[in-house]
Design a protein around this motif. Structure first.
Motif, mmCIF file in Angstrom:
data_model
loop_
_atom_site.group_PDB
_atom_site.id
_atom_site.type_symbol
_atom_site.label_atom_id
_atom_site.label_comp_id
_atom_site.label_asym_id
_atom_site.label_seq_id
_atom_site.Cartn_x
_atom_site.Cartn_y
_atom_site.Cartn_z
ATOM 1 N N THR A 182 50.351 -47.388 -51.476
ATOM 2 C CA THR A 182 49.623 -48.636 -51.246
ATOM 3 C C THR A 182 50.514 -49.864 -51.319
ATOM 4 O OG1 THR A 182 49.062 -48.742 -53.586
ATOM 5 C CG2 THR A 182 47.458 -47.687 -52.149
ATOM 6 N N ASN A 183 51.724 -49.717 -51.861
ATOM 7 C CA ASN A 183 52.563 -50.885 -52.138
ATOM 8 C C ASN A 183 52.885 -51.747 -50.922
ATOM 9 O OD1 ASN A 183 54.599 -49.412 -54.844
ATOM 10 N ND2 ASN A 183 52.456 -49.999 -54.759
ATOM 11 N N PRO A 184 53.327 -51.171 -49.807
ATOM 12 C CA PRO A 184 53.671 -52.029 -48.667
ATOM 13 C C PRO A 184 52.499 -52.870 -48.156
ATOM 14 C CG PRO A 184 54.615 -49.845 -48.390
ATOM 15 C CD PRO A 184 53.679 -49.759 -49.551
ATOM 16 N N ALA A 185 51.312 -52.260 -48.079
ATOM 17 C CA ALA A 185 50.155 -53.008 -47.600
ATOM 18 C C ALA A 185 49.804 -54.142 -48.553
ATOM 19 C CB ALA A 185 48.961 -52.073 -47.414
ATOM 20 N N SER A 186 49.933 -53.917 -49.856
ATOM 21 C CA SER A 186 49.644 -54.967 -50.838
ATOM 22 C C SER A 186 50.612 -56.124 -50.686
ATOM 23 C CB SER A 186 49.724 -54.400 -52.257
ATOM 24 O OG SER A 186 48.723 -53.436 -52.474
ATOM 25 N N ALA A 187 51.881 -55.813 -50.470
ATOM 26 C CA ALA A 187 52.874 -56.871 -50.316
ATOM 27 C C ALA A 187 52.576 -57.721 -49.082
ATOM 28 C CB ALA A 187 54.269 -56.266 -50.222
ATOM 29 N N VAL A 188 52.200 -57.080 -47.996
ATOM 30 C CA VAL A 188 51.876 -57.813 -46.779
ATOM 31 C C VAL A 188 50.648 -58.703 -46.998
ATOM 32 C CG1 VAL A 188 51.064 -57.558 -44.396
ATOM 33 C CG2 VAL A 188 52.972 -56.177 -45.225
ATOM 34 N N MET A 189 49.653 -58.193 -47.728
ATOM 35 C CA MET A 189 48.462 -58.991 -48.034
ATOM 36 C C MET A 189 48.823 -60.281 -48.765
ATOM 37 S SD MET A 189 45.729 -56.089 -49.232
ATOM 38 C CE MET A 189 44.681 -57.275 -50.033
ATOM 39 N N CYS A 190 49.918 -60.256 -49.514
ATOM 40 C CA CYS A 190 50.352 -61.437 -50.269
ATOM 41 C C CYS A 190 51.307 -62.322 -49.471
ATOM 42 C CB CYS A 190 51.024 -61.008 -51.567
ATOM 43 S SG CYS A 190 49.884 -60.219 -52.709
ATOM 44 N N GLY A 191 51.466 -62.027 -48.200
ATOM 45 C CA GLY A 191 52.327 -62.845 -47.360
ATOM 46 C C GLY A 191 53.805 -62.537 -47.498
ATOM 47 N N MET A 192 54.125 -61.372 -48.057
ATOM 48 C CA MET A 192 55.533 -61.011 -48.221
ATOM 49 C C MET A 192 56.018 -60.142 -47.061
ATOM 50 S SD MET A 192 55.826 -60.207 -52.308
ATOM 51 C CE MET A 192 55.392 -61.452 -53.542
ATOM 52 N N LYS A 193 57.315 -60.141 -46.871
ATOM 53 C CA LYS A 193 57.942 -59.292 -45.873
ATOM 54 C C LYS A 193 58.537 -58.077 -46.572
ATOM 55 C CE LYS A 193 61.509 -59.204 -42.265
ATOM 56 N NZ LYS A 193 62.593 -59.971 -41.597
ATOM 57 N N VAL A 194 58.169 -56.906 -46.116
ATOM 58 C CA VAL A 194 58.596 -55.664 -46.765
ATOM 59 C C VAL A 194 59.919 -55.181 -46.187
ATOM 60 C CG1 VAL A 194 58.026 -53.240 -47.156
ATOM 61 C CG2 VAL A 194 56.239 -54.989 -47.315
ATOM 62 N N ILE A 195 60.859 -54.895 -47.069
ATOM 63 C CA ILE A 195 62.139 -54.294 -46.701
ATOM 64 C C ILE A 195 62.233 -52.951 -47.421
ATOM 65 C CG2 ILE A 195 64.646 -54.490 -46.746
ATOM 66 C CD1 ILE A 195 63.358 -56.531 -44.927
ATOM 67 N N GLY A 196 62.334 -51.882 -46.670
ATOM 68 C CA GLY A 196 62.403 -50.555 -47.261
ATOM 69 C C GLY A 196 63.765 -50.256 -47.863
ATOM 70 N N VAL A 197 63.756 -49.469 -48.932
ATOM 71 C CA VAL A 197 64.985 -49.017 -49.579
ATOM 72 C C VAL A 197 65.008 -47.497 -49.514
ATOM 73 C CG1 VAL A 197 66.320 -48.958 -51.714
ATOM 74 C CG2 VAL A 197 65.030 -51.017 -51.115
ATOM 75 N N PHE A 223 48.901 -45.185 -46.418
ATOM 76 C CA PHE A 223 49.854 -44.114 -46.736
ATOM 77 C C PHE A 223 50.638 -43.707 -45.488
ATOM 78 C CE2 PHE A 223 46.757 -43.711 -50.139
ATOM 79 C CZ PHE A 223 47.591 -43.598 -51.232
ATOM 80 N N ILE A 224 50.051 -43.973 -44.309
ATOM 81 C CA ILE A 224 50.693 -43.599 -43.058
ATOM 82 C C ILE A 224 51.363 -44.817 -42.404
ATOM 83 C CG2 ILE A 224 50.285 -42.700 -40.721
ATOM 84 C CD1 ILE A 224 47.973 -41.064 -41.938
ATOM 85 N N ARG A 225 50.602 -45.928 -42.313
ATOM 86 C CA ARG A 225 51.119 -47.103 -41.604
ATOM 87 C C ARG A 225 51.849 -48.078 -42.520
ATOM 88 N NH1 ARG A 225 50.056 -48.264 -36.663
ATOM 89 N NH2 ARG A 225 49.872 -50.511 -36.997
ATOM 90 N N ARG A 226 51.775 -47.848 -43.815
ATOM 91 C CA ARG A 226 52.476 -48.672 -44.806
ATOM 92 C C ARG A 226 52.196 -50.156 -44.569
ATOM 93 N NH1 ARG A 226 56.130 -45.993 -47.903
ATOM 94 N NH2 ARG A 226 57.550 -47.768 -48.071
ATOM 95 N N GLU A 227 53.242 -50.970 -44.325
ATOM 96 C CA GLU A 227 53.008 -52.411 -44.229
ATOM 97 C C GLU A 227 52.239 -52.817 -42.971
ATOM 98 O OE1 GLU A 227 57.090 -51.675 -42.408
ATOM 99 O OE2 GLU A 227 55.907 -50.931 -44.080
ATOM 100 N N LYS A 228 52.059 -51.886 -42.024
ATOM 101 C CA LYS A 228 51.313 -52.194 -40.802
ATOM 102 C C LYS A 228 49.857 -51.749 -40.889
ATOM 103 C CE LYS A 228 55.466 -51.837 -37.939
ATOM 104 N NZ LYS A 228 56.122 -51.131 -36.805
ATOM 105 N N ALA A 229 49.417 -51.351 -42.068
ATOM 106 C CA ALA A 229 48.053 -50.857 -42.244
ATOM 107 C C ALA A 229 47.027 -51.939 -41.938
ATOM 108 C CB ALA A 229 47.855 -50.344 -43.665
ATOM 109 N N THR A 230 45.837 -51.506 -41.478
ATOM 110 C CA THR A 230 44.754 -52.447 -41.203
ATOM 111 C C THR A 230 44.407 -53.239 -42.453
ATOM 112 O OG1 THR A 230 43.866 -50.910 -39.568
ATOM 113 C CG2 THR A 230 42.385 -52.620 -40.381
#
Length: 1009
Positions: A649-664, A360-367
């Motif tokens: 939780t969305n950004p971290a889930s996307a990163v787990m799947c090997g995706m690159k997150v682009i914020g809107v 919730f804080i680090r978004r796609e950079k979460a552990t």
């Protein structure tokens, strides 16, 4: 001498609830006369405001009916005609639904499970079953973000961490993960991160549990890590086809799939470390009571499941996975960690440590995607350890081992060949040309064994192993080998040997070190003591038992007793996930019905219940999208667009799947910024994989134009993931499929009444459009792929250790659907919106409510406290959150999704009276804020800054504050001695806790200091 546990109580675990439920409706029918209607209709018991209250609340917000209110809130272009309800059954009264589910449960065939393989029969001690697993004080709690009102479950979770770290011989542990398979996958990811992503290869021993291998392979594929499955001995001697210098880490099972504890693991660990790699051990906690713990032979991380510590098999889950590690790795550990700090009075207080790692804080950079815990089951396992203590656990472990040795001796007498004559803990693998005959002979005696190969049969010995089990097992082996009565008698004599040499612990590396020395594990061994200990803990927490929990985006609704009761029935609780499918006909029918209802209400073609949390549902859904693109030759599509208003939780889930997150961006009204969205879709068109949105958004609104946004993503080749965190506002009104989404997970622990359990369990079933159905999760042990149109059973792509994830709690959601039915589902969403809008309307003249559309929100809303930054004289929204404790409330969601705010979600289960009580508290707090702003209260010494107030503070001999004791503790006339909740700690110091991380119970030596 045979050492037995559970000889008398075989299959007795959880029987009290089962018998109680079985009698429902049998002695007293639900209909007194043929023409009489049931009196136990569930809908008015679940929905808080009655019809009169609803009418009054509607008048307050300016509408004459729920329908007119709904028409004003839900955009016309996405409002359906109710076709989502066509596949949902008509409602049944509570007893009728219970009896119908009971008839389904009885189709499961309860056998004596000796399959093992990570799932074991165990005895849930009755005081833990009754006072924790079936107790709303434990199962209705939320994740303990608010430390001051969570000290009870925080202490039990700290006990869990201590049990795990102590038994595994490691320095630190987290407070649970989802299961053993996903824990191993997290460890693999951690090893890859430690290599700074320069070693994209990970070695897995071929004798690990197959479901664990499957989970690691799925995670490795999405993370870009090659998973190499092979023989550790070959890796050690250089003949494995990969060198230790190429891998980031290696995973071994202890004991392995065949029951062997293996050889000298220290040599293997040293070789890995010399090559710069890490050793991960998947360990059995019970084995660690008698065998050398992994931390003592060089493990860097230890993962596993605490299921056999009193948690039923539940057909695969929910169970508390775990991870322990060396202290130097703690800041990379996934999951939540409970740590010690101090409160404002200098008293020791517990809290969730290192929260800045959270997604919730680090978004796609979460552990990691940290919403991956099983708190309730971790608490059960910890209570089991507290109840038995170290000596009790040693006795259980020793009995398992000695009985397994007895089985080996008996098998040899009958001419069968044990794969390992020694070096095992509780599982024996027999090599025989008559594997099918042995499995069948055991089955005729009511025993399930494990097929481990064409000529290999596995036998697991658990804590319930009895004399009857021993004689039946020996009889099955004798029948298979054609042995006569004399040979059978000799085998029995060998099993029941009185020779001391046959009854000693004989593991190759016996445990020498002490464990669980803290007094908490050596004090509560009588039921009276345990009962009082558990009761003392539950009184420290605010749960739904005490008051509304108005957490936005969390949907803390009623978890009805009638929904919860069936999970304790042995026919649901006692099933092994890898039993023969014909034995699980009841589960198959129940899950098939439930998935059909979820398919209907979400508007999709197929559903999988394998994801065992909302975060795992996101992960699984995105994997479907990823696999779909790959099947079309578009594996380059890796861009995932996520607006700020999406679930955290969305950004971290996307990163787990090997995706690159682009914020809107979102605009000032909380809507997705269309110009920014269009620009990013155009820019990334060639590589666009997905858009992740939450609907209604986490800003609490039904955004207009969502269909157009979805159409644009499809035009550019992307797929749309609609996060189901807020599905509670859609039921019967619209659906993800109707809106145009391609995949959505439904948080059953939100919308569909599964309790949060203090931070788990959860279920995140995913619904998909027909073109994505072939890519739903499979399973290595039991190939599967969900239910619905166009599904394709397969053995790859597992996201959880068990084929149906947390199947044991799906009866809760089945009951929710069956008792509410078509009309109830729609009213759930409508009253959820009514309650939210009623509270917002009553507060709007005092507080600023963000992002409403024409003065209306969906099912939740955000209160803005940003004005305090300018003229609040040091006050913050956190002070408001803590002050609510003095009024008897759990705080709304704080500082998310918007900084300096509180997000409120009352749910449909709360009455008008409770909504009014919350409003009264918020209005009184606003007056307290104003006192500080106007200078009538000291900016540093006031009821807000000093909140919450403990009884100890109130009883101080010298009261030095400018405000009265009564104002501190009893700020409204409705708060009195009968209703008062007293926190046991005051404001907890978060910074001190993180700087001085203490994540286990103090030792005896530390306590004496």
């Amino acid at each position: 001498m045979l050492r037995l546990r559970g000889a008398v109580a075989k299959r007795a675990q959880l029987s009290l609830s089962a018998r109680r439920a079985t009698t429902l409706g049998s002695s007293i029918g639900s209909r007194a006369l043929a023409t009489a209607k049931p009196l136990d209709v569930f809908q008015p018991r679940h929905v808080g405001p009655d019809k009169n209250d609803q009418a009054e609340m509607l008048r307050t917000i300016g509408y004459d009916s729920l329908e007119s209110m709904t028409a004003a809130i839900v955009p016309e272009d996405i409002r359906s005609s109710g076709q989502e309800l066509e596949g949902v059954p008509d409602p049944l009264a509570e007893m009728d639904a219970m009896n119908e589910l009971r008839s389904i449960a009885l189709k499961n065939k309860l056998m004596r499970s000796m399959i093992g393989q990570g799932y074991y029969e165990t005895k849930t001690p009755a005081p833990i079953l009754r006072n924790m697993l079936e107790n709303p004080a434990w199962y209705t709690a939320y994740t303990p973000y608010q430390s001051e009102i969570s000290q009870g479950r925080l202490e039990m979770l700290l006990n869990f961490q201590t049990v795990v770290s102590s038994l595994t011989g490691m320095e630190i542990a987290n407070c649970s993960l989802l299961d053993e398979g996903s824990s191993a996958a997290e460890a693999m990811n951690m090893c890859f991160a430690l290599s700074r992503q320069k070693r994209p290869k990970f070695f897995v021993a071929e004798d690990c549990f197959p479901q664990t291998i499957g989970c690691v392979q799925t995670r490795g594929e999405s993370a870009g890590v090659e998973i190499i499955v092979g023989d550790p001995a070959k890796l050690l001697d250089g003949s494995a086809g990969v060198s230790m210098e190429e891998i980031c880490g290696a995973l071994i099972q202890y004991p392995n799939v065949y029951g062997s504890l293996g050889g000298n693991h220290t040599v293997f660990a040293d070789a890995l470390h010399n090559a710069g790699a890490y050793l991960v051990v998947a360990a059995d906690l019970m084995a660690c009571t008698v065998a050398k713990p992994p931390g003592e032979f060089g493990a860097d991380m230890v993962v596993g499941s605490a299921q056999r510590f009193g948690v039923p098999m539940f057909y695969g889950g929910p169970h508390a996975g775990f991870m322990s590690a060396r202290d130097s790795l703690k800041r990379l550990m996934p999951g939540r960690i409970i740590g010690a700090s101090v409160d404002s009075q200098g008293n020791r207080a517990l809290r969730m440590a290192l929260q800045t790692r959270e997604q919730f804080i680090r978004r796609e950079k979460a552990t990691s995607n940290i919403c991956t815990a099983q708190a309730l089951l971790a608490n059960v396992a910890a209570a089991y350890a507290v109840y038995h203590g170290p000596e009790g656990l040693r006795r259980i472990g020793a009995a398992m081992h000695e009985n397994a040795r007895g089985v080996t001796r008996a098998a040899e007498k009958l001419g069968l060949t044990p794969m390992h004559k020694d070096g095992f803990f509780d599982s024996v693998t027999l090599r025989t040309d008559s594997a099918d005959a042995l499995l069948d002979a055991a089955l005729r005696r009511g025993i399930n064994l494990a097929r481990l190969g064409p000529d290999l049969v596995g036998i697991n010995i658990d804590e319930l192993f009895s004399e009857t089990d021993a004689r039946n097992l020996i009889a099955a082996m004798a029948e298979t080998t054609g042995a006569g009565e004399d040979a059978k008698a000799q085998a029995e004599a060998a099993f029941f040997s009185e020779d001391p040499a046959d009854n000693d612990v004989a593991v190759p590396f016996p445990r020498q070190s002490a464990f669980m020395e803290h007094p908490v594990f050596n004090r509560y061994h009588s039921e009276t003591k345990l009962l009082r200990y558990l009761s003392s803990l539950e009184r420290r927490d605010i749960t739904l038992r005490e008051s509304m929990i108005p957490l936005g985006s969390c949907t803390m609704k009623l978890n009805a007793a009638s929904e919860l009761m069936p999970i304790s029935w042995p026919e649901f609780a006692g099933m092994h996930p890898f039993c023969p499918p014909d034995q699980a006909a009841g589960y198959t029918e129940m899950i098939g019905q439930l998935n059909g209802w979820i398919t209907s209400i979400t508007g999709f073609a197929a559903v999988s219940t394998q994801p065992n949390s909302g975060a795992t549902g996101e992960y699984a859904g995105l994997l479907c999208i990823k696999a779909y693109h790959e099947s079309r030759g578009e594996s380059h599509r890796n861009i995932c667009l996520i607006p700020n208003s999406a679930h955290g939780t969305n950004p971290a889930s996307a990163v787990m799947c090997g995706m690159k997150v682009i914020g809107v961006k979102n605009d000032e009204n909380g809507n997705i910024d269309v110009a920014d969205f269009d620009a990013k879709v155009e820019k990334h068109s060639a590589n666009l994989a997905a858009l992740m949105i939450t609907y209604p958004s986490t800003y609490g609104k039904y955004e207009r134009g969502v269909k157009q946004l979805i159409d644009k993503v499809h035009e550019h080749g992307g797929q749309v993931y609609l996060d189901g965190a807020n599905l509670n506002a859609q039921l019967g009104l619209t659906s993800p499929g109707y809106i145009g989404a391609d995949v959505c997970h439904a948080n059953s622990h939100k919308s569909f009444a599964i309790p949060h359990g203090g931070g788990g369990p959860g279920v995140g079933p995913i619904g998909v459009a027909e073109h994505l159905a072939p890519f739903l999760p499979g399973h290595m042990v039991q190939p599967s792929s969900g239910e619905g149109r166009n599904t394709q059973a397969k053995s790859n792509g597992a996201v959880a250790a068990a084929p149906y994830g947390s199947a044991g709690i799906l009866p809760i959601t089945w009951m929710f659907f069956r008792m509410l039915g078509k009309p109830g589902m729609k009213e759930v969403s409508q009253v959820a919106m009514l309650n939210a809008n009623y509270i917002a309307k009553r507060l709007e003249s005092t507080y600023t409510i963000l992002f409403r559309e024409d003065g209306l929100c969906a099912h939740e809303f955000i209160i803005d406290f940003s004005y305090l930054k300018k003229d609040g004289k040091g006050l913050t929204e956190t002070d408001v959150a803590k002050r609510l404790t003095d009024y008897g409330f759990h705080s709304p969601t704080t500082s998310w999704p918007v900084h300096y705010s509180l997000m409120v979600e009352p749910t449909e289960s709360e009455s008008k009276e409770e909504c009014d009580r919350f409003v009264d508290a918020m209005l009184a707090i606003h007056e307290e804020i104003q006192e500080v702003i106007d200078g009538r209260a000291d900016p540093d010494d006031n009821v807000l800054k000093n909140a919450p107030h403990t009884a100890e503070m109130i009883m101080e001999d010298e009261w030095t504050h400018a405000y009265s004791r009564k104002k501190a503790a009893f700020p409204l006339p409705t708060i009195n001695n009968q209703s008062k909740f007293w926190p046991v700690v005051s404001r907890v110091d978060n910074v001190t806790g993180d700087r001085n991380l203490v994540c286990s119970c103090p030792t005896v030596e530390e306590l004496s200091e």
